[in-house]
Structure formats: C-alpha cells, structure tokens
Scaffold this motif. Structure first.
Motif, short mmCIF file in Angstrom:
data_model
loop_
_atom_site.label_atom_id
_atom_site.label_comp_id
_atom_site.label_asym_id
_atom_site.label_seq_id
_atom_site.Cartn_x
_atom_site.Cartn_y
_atom_site.Cartn_z
N ALA A 30 0.84 -1.19 0.00
CA ALA A 30 0.00 0.00 0.00
C ALA A 30 0.88 1.25 0.00
N PRO A 31 0.43 2.32 -0.65
CA PRO A 31 1.23 3.54 -0.66
C PRO A 31 1.35 4.12 0.76
N LEU A 32 2.50 4.69 1.05
CA LEU A 32 2.76 5.24 2.37
C LEU A 32 2.08 6.59 2.51
N ASN A 33 1.35 6.75 3.59
CA ASN A 33 0.68 8.00 3.89
C ASN A 33 1.69 8.94 4.56
N PRO A 34 1.97 10.11 3.98
CA PRO A 34 2.98 11.00 4.57
C PRO A 34 2.65 11.46 5.99
N ALA A 35 1.39 11.46 6.36
CA ALA A 35 1.02 11.87 7.71
C ALA A 35 1.43 10.82 8.74
N ARG A 36 1.70 9.60 8.33
CA ARG A 36 2.08 8.55 9.27
C ARG A 36 3.58 8.45 9.51
N ILE A 37 4.37 9.17 8.74
CA ILE A 37 5.83 9.08 8.88
C ILE A 37 6.28 9.46 10.29
N PRO A 38 5.77 10.55 10.90
CA PRO A 38 6.19 10.83 12.29
C PRO A 38 5.81 9.70 13.26
N LEU A 39 4.69 9.05 13.02
CA LEU A 39 4.29 7.92 13.86
C LEU A 39 5.31 6.80 13.77
N TYR A 40 5.73 6.46 12.56
CA TYR A 40 6.69 5.36 12.38
C TYR A 40 8.06 5.73 12.95
N VAL A 41 8.48 6.98 12.80
CA VAL A 41 9.76 7.41 13.37
C VAL A 41 9.68 7.36 14.89
N GLY A 42 8.58 7.81 15.46
CA GLY A 42 8.41 7.74 16.91
C GLY A 42 8.40 6.31 17.42
N LEU A 43 7.75 5.41 16.69
CA LEU A 43 7.74 4.01 17.08
C LEU A 43 9.14 3.40 17.01
N ALA A 44 9.93 3.81 16.02
CA ALA A 44 11.31 3.31 15.92
C ALA A 44 12.16 3.80 17.08
N VAL A 45 11.97 5.06 17.50
CA VAL A 45 12.73 5.59 18.64
C VAL A 45 12.32 4.88 19.93
N VAL A 46 11.04 4.66 20.11
CA VAL A 46 10.58 3.93 21.30
C VAL A 46 11.08 2.48 21.25
N GLY A 47 11.13 1.89 20.06
CA GLY A 47 11.66 0.54 19.92
C GLY A 47 13.13 0.48 20.32
N ALA A 48 13.91 1.49 19.95
CA ALA A 48 15.31 1.53 20.36
C ALA A 48 15.44 1.66 21.87
N ALA A 49 14.59 2.48 22.49
CA ALA A 49 14.62 2.64 23.94
C ALA A 49 14.24 1.34 24.65
N VAL A 50 13.24 0.64 24.14
CA VAL A 50 12.84 -0.65 24.74
C VAL A 50 13.95 -1.68 24.54
N GLY A 51 14.64 -1.63 23.42
CA GLY A 51 15.76 -2.55 23.21
C GLY A 51 16.89 -2.32 24.20
N VAL A 52 17.23 -1.05 24.45
CA VAL A 52 18.28 -0.75 25.43
C VAL A 52 17.83 -1.17 26.82
N ALA A 53 16.61 -0.81 27.20
CA ALA A 53 16.10 -1.17 28.53
C ALA A 53 16.01 -2.68 28.69
N GLY A 54 15.55 -3.37 27.66
CA GLY A 54 15.43 -4.82 27.73
C GLY A 54 16.78 -5.50 27.86
N THR A 55 17.79 -4.98 27.17
CA THR A 55 19.12 -5.54 27.27
C THR A 55 19.68 -5.39 28.68
N LEU A 56 19.43 -4.25 29.29
CA LEU A 56 19.91 -4.02 30.66
C LEU A 56 19.14 -4.86 31.67
N VAL A 57 17.82 -4.93 31.53
CA VAL A 57 16.99 -5.66 32.49
C VAL A 57 17.25 -7.16 32.42
#
Length: 153
Positions: A30-57
């Motif tokens: 499906a074509p990418l909706n430009p309004a969703r790009i900030p959502l996907y970038v935010g999810l990627a940043v939160v995913g990186a934070a959960v990865g760091v926290a999960g590695t430490l925990v």
C-alpha cells in the motif's frame, strides 16, 4: 395496467460499460501516507529505547528479567501494529529495537564487549526477533471484545 399490478422497480445502480478496476494494494504494498511518517519514526525511537532497557533488564535479573524484556518488546510491537493499523506499525519499532540490540551486543574496536556472550542475550535477541515477526505477520488485528458482529445491536 390494472390496479392490482405494480410497476417493476427500476434498478437503482446505473449500468456502465466501464472495465472493472484493479483492487487497491494492501499491506506493505500500500502507498505510504505522509502523515504517518512521524508515527513510524516515533515508534522506531521507542523501539530503540525498549531494546536498550530490555538488554539491561535481562542481564540484571536473568530468568525473570528476560521474560519481562520479551513481554515489553511484544507489547510494543503489537501496540504499534494496533496503533498504525498495518504491518509497518510492528516493523518500525522492531527495526529500532534490532538496531539498538545489535549495537549493544556488538564488539567495540578495542576488542571488548558491552555485554558478554551469555545465553540470556542470545535468547533475548532471537526471542525478540521471533516476537517481531509474529506481530508483523498476524493476519488480522484483534477485534474489540464488545463487538459481537451482529447487525442492529
């Protein structure tokens, strides 16, 4: 025409000779909706934070910490899928998670590691990737519990 006969109902849809249209692409095609790009970038940043926290925990509290870290990763991936309403919602946090975990588990130029090669780290990385694939390839989103699917209720 007698009073007992009723006229036939005319068709409400006009007939056209137009060829049938191709179906809209779905999923990752499906074509990418430009309004969703900030959502996907935010999810990627939160995913990186959960990865760091999960590695430490998981390293600090091995048996329970590993399960807690995997549960947090699964919640993020599934939450991203539900929030975005498509597969890319689970893949964006999974990409951020994977990048952060690989950077933390990789060696440094001096030859030492941030974390040693332990069974928990391997299980965390493989389990997290498996959970990300499961969440991204679910056929349908979970339906709300209050909806019975019956019309008129």
């Amino acid at each position: 025409m007698s009073s007992r006969q009723r006229p036939r109902a005319a068709s409400h849809s006009p007939r056209t000779n137009a060829p049938p249209r191709a179906p809209e692409p779905t999923g990752l095609a499906a074509p990418l909706n430009p309004a969703r790009i900030p959502l996907y970038v935010g999810l990627a940043v939160v995913g990186a934070a959960v990865g760091v926290a999960g590695t430490l925990v998981q390293a600090a509290l091995f048996p329970g910490g590993l399960l807690l870290a995997l549960a947090a990763s699964a919640g993020l991936f599934l939450g991203g899928r539900v929030l975005a309403g498509r597969q890319l919602g689970a893949l964006a946090p999974a990409a951020g998670w994977l990048v952060s975990v690989v950077v933390l588990l990789g060696g440094r130029p001096e030859g030492d590691y941030v974390f040693g090669a332990e069974l928990g780290l391997i299980l965390f990385m493989l389990g997290g990737m498996a959970v990300a694939v499961i969440c991204a390839t679910m056929s349908r989103l979970p339906s709300p519990a209050g909806d019975t699917g019956r019309p008129g209720e």
